[in-house]
Design an enzyme around this catalytic site. Sequence first.
Site, PDB file in Angstrom:
ATOM      1  N   SER A  86       0.868  -1.197   0.000  1.00  0.00           N
ATOM      2  CA  SER A  86       0.000   0.000   0.000  1.00  0.00           C
ATOM      3  C   SER A  86       0.891   1.229   0.000  1.00  0.00           C
ATOM      4  O   SER A  86       1.951   1.223   0.621  1.00  0.00           O
ATOM      5  CB  SER A  86      -0.864   0.068   1.258  1.00  0.00           C
ATOM      6  OG  SER A  86      -1.660   1.249   1.231  1.00  0.00           O
ATOM      7  N   LYS A 103      -5.217 -18.758   2.839  1.00  0.00           N
ATOM      8  CA  LYS A 103      -6.188 -19.808   3.213  1.00  0.00           C
ATOM      9  C   LYS A 103      -5.908 -21.080   2.404  1.00  0.00           C
ATOM     10  O   LYS A 103      -5.825 -22.182   2.960  1.00  0.00           O
ATOM     11  CB  LYS A 103      -7.604 -19.288   2.929  1.00  0.00           C
ATOM     12  CG  LYS A 103      -8.695 -20.306   3.169  1.00  0.00           C
ATOM     13  CD  LYS A 103     -10.057 -19.705   2.810  1.00  0.00           C
ATOM     14  CE  LYS A 103     -11.042 -20.823   2.514  1.00  0.00           C
ATOM     15  NZ  LYS A 103     -11.702 -20.662   1.221  1.00  0.00           N
ATOM     16  N   TYR A 143      -7.222   5.730   2.659  1.00  0.00           N
ATOM     17  CA  TYR A 143      -6.250   4.861   3.344  1.00  0.00           C
ATOM     18  C   TYR A 143      -6.885   4.270   4.596  1.00  0.00           C
ATOM     19  O   TYR A 143      -6.868   3.056   4.811  1.00  0.00           O
ATOM     20  CB  TYR A 143      -5.014   5.692   3.695  1.00  0.00           C
ATOM     21  CG  TYR A 143      -3.876   4.919   4.319  1.00  0.00           C
ATOM     22  CD1 TYR A 143      -3.248   3.877   3.640  1.00  0.00           C
ATOM     23  CD2 TYR A 143      -3.390   5.267   5.583  1.00  0.00           C
ATOM     24  CE1 TYR A 143      -2.179   3.196   4.212  1.00  0.00           C
ATOM     25  CE2 TYR A 143      -2.324   4.589   6.151  1.00  0.00           C
ATOM     26  CZ  TYR A 143      -1.724   3.553   5.463  1.00  0.00           C
ATOM     27  OH  TYR A 143      -0.659   2.888   6.033  1.00  0.00           O
ATOM     28  N   LYS A 177      -7.816   0.254   5.172  1.00  0.00           N
ATOM     29  CA  LYS A 177      -7.147  -0.529   6.216  1.00  0.00           C
ATOM     30  C   LYS A 177      -8.162  -1.050   7.232  1.00  0.00           C
ATOM     31  O   LYS A 177      -7.997  -2.158   7.766  1.00  0.00           O
ATOM     32  CB  LYS A 177      -6.074   0.320   6.902  1.00  0.00           C
ATOM     33  CG  LYS A 177      -4.860   0.597   6.031  1.00  0.00           C
ATOM     34  CD  LYS A 177      -4.030  -0.656   5.765  1.00  0.00           C
ATOM     35  CE  LYS A 177      -2.728  -0.360   5.064  1.00  0.00           C
ATOM     36  NZ  LYS A 177      -1.973  -1.584   4.748  1.00  0.00           N
ATOM     37  N   THR A 194       6.909   5.543  11.633  1.00  0.00           N
ATOM     38  CA  THR A 194       8.195   4.851  11.632  1.00  0.00           C
ATOM     39  C   THR A 194       9.160   5.619  10.728  1.00  0.00           C
ATOM     40  O   THR A 194       8.730   6.186   9.721  1.00  0.00           O
ATOM     41  CB  THR A 194       8.006   3.411  11.122  1.00  0.00           C
ATOM     42  OG1 THR A 194       7.065   2.758  11.976  1.00  0.00           O
ATOM     43  CG2 THR A 194       9.292   2.613  11.119  1.00  0.00           C
ATOM     44  N   ARG A 250       6.867  12.360   3.996  1.00  0.00           N
ATOM     45  CA  ARG A 250       6.589  12.301   5.434  1.00  0.00           C
ATOM     46  C   ARG A 250       7.529  13.223   6.214  1.00  0.00           C
ATOM     47  O   ARG A 250       8.554  13.650   5.711  1.00  0.00           O
ATOM     48  CB  ARG A 250       6.660  10.865   5.932  1.00  0.00           C
ATOM     49  CG  ARG A 250       5.318  10.186   5.654  1.00  0.00           C
ATOM     50  CD  ARG A 250       5.302   8.766   6.079  1.00  0.00           C
ATOM     51  NE  ARG A 250       5.969   7.949   5.087  1.00  0.00           N
ATOM     52  CZ  ARG A 250       5.806   6.641   4.990  1.00  0.00           C
ATOM     53  NH1 ARG A 250       4.987   6.004   5.796  1.00  0.00           N
ATOM     54  NH2 ARG A 250       6.446   5.957   4.073  1.00  0.00           N
TER      55      ARG A 250
HETATM   56  N1  UDP Z   1       4.180  17.529   8.504  1.00  0.00           N
HETATM   57  C1  UDP Z   1       4.766  18.800   8.516  1.00  0.00           C
HETATM   58  N2  UDP Z   1       5.639  19.122   7.527  1.00  0.00           N
HETATM   59  C2  UDP Z   1       5.989  18.266   6.529  1.00  0.00           C
HETATM   60  C3  UDP Z   1       5.392  16.971   6.518  1.00  0.00           C
HETATM   61  C4  UDP Z   1       4.494  16.634   7.514  1.00  0.00           C
HETATM   62  O1  UDP Z   1       4.496  19.615   9.416  1.00  0.00           O
HETATM   63  O2  UDP Z   1       6.802  18.651   5.667  1.00  0.00           O
HETATM   64  C5  UDP Z   1       3.254  17.167   9.603  1.00  0.00           C
HETATM   65  C6  UDP Z   1       1.906  16.617   9.149  1.00  0.00           C
HETATM   66  O3  UDP Z   1       0.985  17.685   8.943  1.00  0.00           O
HETATM   67  C7  UDP Z   1       1.535  15.744  10.336  1.00  0.00           C
HETATM   68  C8  UDP Z   1       2.884  15.217  10.846  1.00  0.00           C
HETATM   69  O4  UDP Z   1       3.861  16.133  10.330  1.00  0.00           O
HETATM   70  O5  UDP Z   1       0.935  16.510  11.356  1.00  0.00           O
HETATM   71  C9  UDP Z   1       3.210  13.809  10.372  1.00  0.00           C
HETATM   72  O6  UDP Z   1       3.001  13.763   8.989  1.00  0.00           O
HETATM   73  P1  UDP Z   1       3.401  12.527   8.074  1.00  0.00           P
HETATM   74  O7  UDP Z   1       3.042  12.889   6.663  1.00  0.00           O
HETATM   75  O8  UDP Z   1       4.806  12.136   8.337  1.00  0.00           O
HETATM   76  O9  UDP Z   1       2.507  11.290   8.545  1.00  0.00           O
HETATM   77  P2  UDP Z   1       1.097  11.142   9.303  1.00  0.00           P
HETATM   78  O10 UDP Z   1       1.446  10.947  10.726  1.00  0.00           O
HETATM   79  O11 UDP Z   1       0.266  12.378   9.098  1.00  0.00           O
HETATM   80  O12 UDP Z   1       0.505   9.942   8.678  1.00  0.00           O
END
Ligand code: UDP
Length: 247
Positions: free
Chosen positions: A5, A35, A75, A79, A105, A116
């Site tokens: 995914s 299965k 998503y 899930k 992670t 991320r």
């Molecule tokens: N975030 C941020 N700046 C970035 C990327 C993410 O402030 O450049 C914030 C996002 O809004 C969230 C947190 O960091 O509150 C974690 O975001 P991520 O995309 O890593 O994963 P999530 O926990 O949201 O699935």
Amino acid sequence: MHFASPASPRDYLEMPIQTLKVGALGTHKTIGLAKHAKARFLMASTSETYGDPLVNPQPESYWGNVNPIGSRGVYDEAKRFAEALVMAYHRYHGVDTRIARIFNTYGPRMRPHDGRVVSNFIVQALKGEPLTVYGSGEQTRSFCFVEDEVEGLIRLLMAPNAEDVHLPVNIGNPHELTVLEIAEKIIELSGSNSRIIFEPLPEDDPKVRRPDISRANQLLDWSPKISLEEGLERTIDYFRLKLKNTE
Ligand code: UDP
């Protein structure tokens, strides 16, 4: 082990239909195969099943607060459907199933443009670019180093077949901090001169997230061992080399 995914919000927002299909149809196909082959089946679920949680930390018994028609719903609901399907195959067909709810992670080998927060901030800090904090940065996350995460997943996969191993297990690090704190920590550890800028908060971005890992602790005798500082230093070293080699 069914991990297929997109899992970065950036990716699943760009691939909404594929994300729904791999979580729903992909899980159906792979558990059907398990299965048939009488194989054990571990499904990678997610803390997103809790949505924007109204309880913190989140125990596995919490049912969550998900917007089914929001942009992240593709998503989260795929899930959640996958978890329902896996439990049904366990209860109805007796498949030996496992469900891991994976929390945030990070570590070496993330893609530099994964989207991320940890990889974004490290790449920005190393390039001397501003770190893009979304919203006020007061939202929280709890970050698990990849080696700890993998150890927890393997222990869950290898745990002897017993009734309670089939129910979901949170695998993550309960050390919670704000997004602003993680930005400041990355600037400090990378020795960067970058500043912080603020950008709009994505839709339905959870305000808090922290795993209750008592179940993993009791069932698997597992808890994360690597501190945030050590994990970030190792990840920063990886990206420093990676960026140098791609210059
Ligand atoms: N975030 C941020 N700046 C970035 C990327 C993410 O402030 O450049 C914030 C996002 O809004 C969230 C947190 O960091 O509150 C974690 O975001 P991520 O995309 O890593 O994963 P999530 O926990 O949201 O699935």
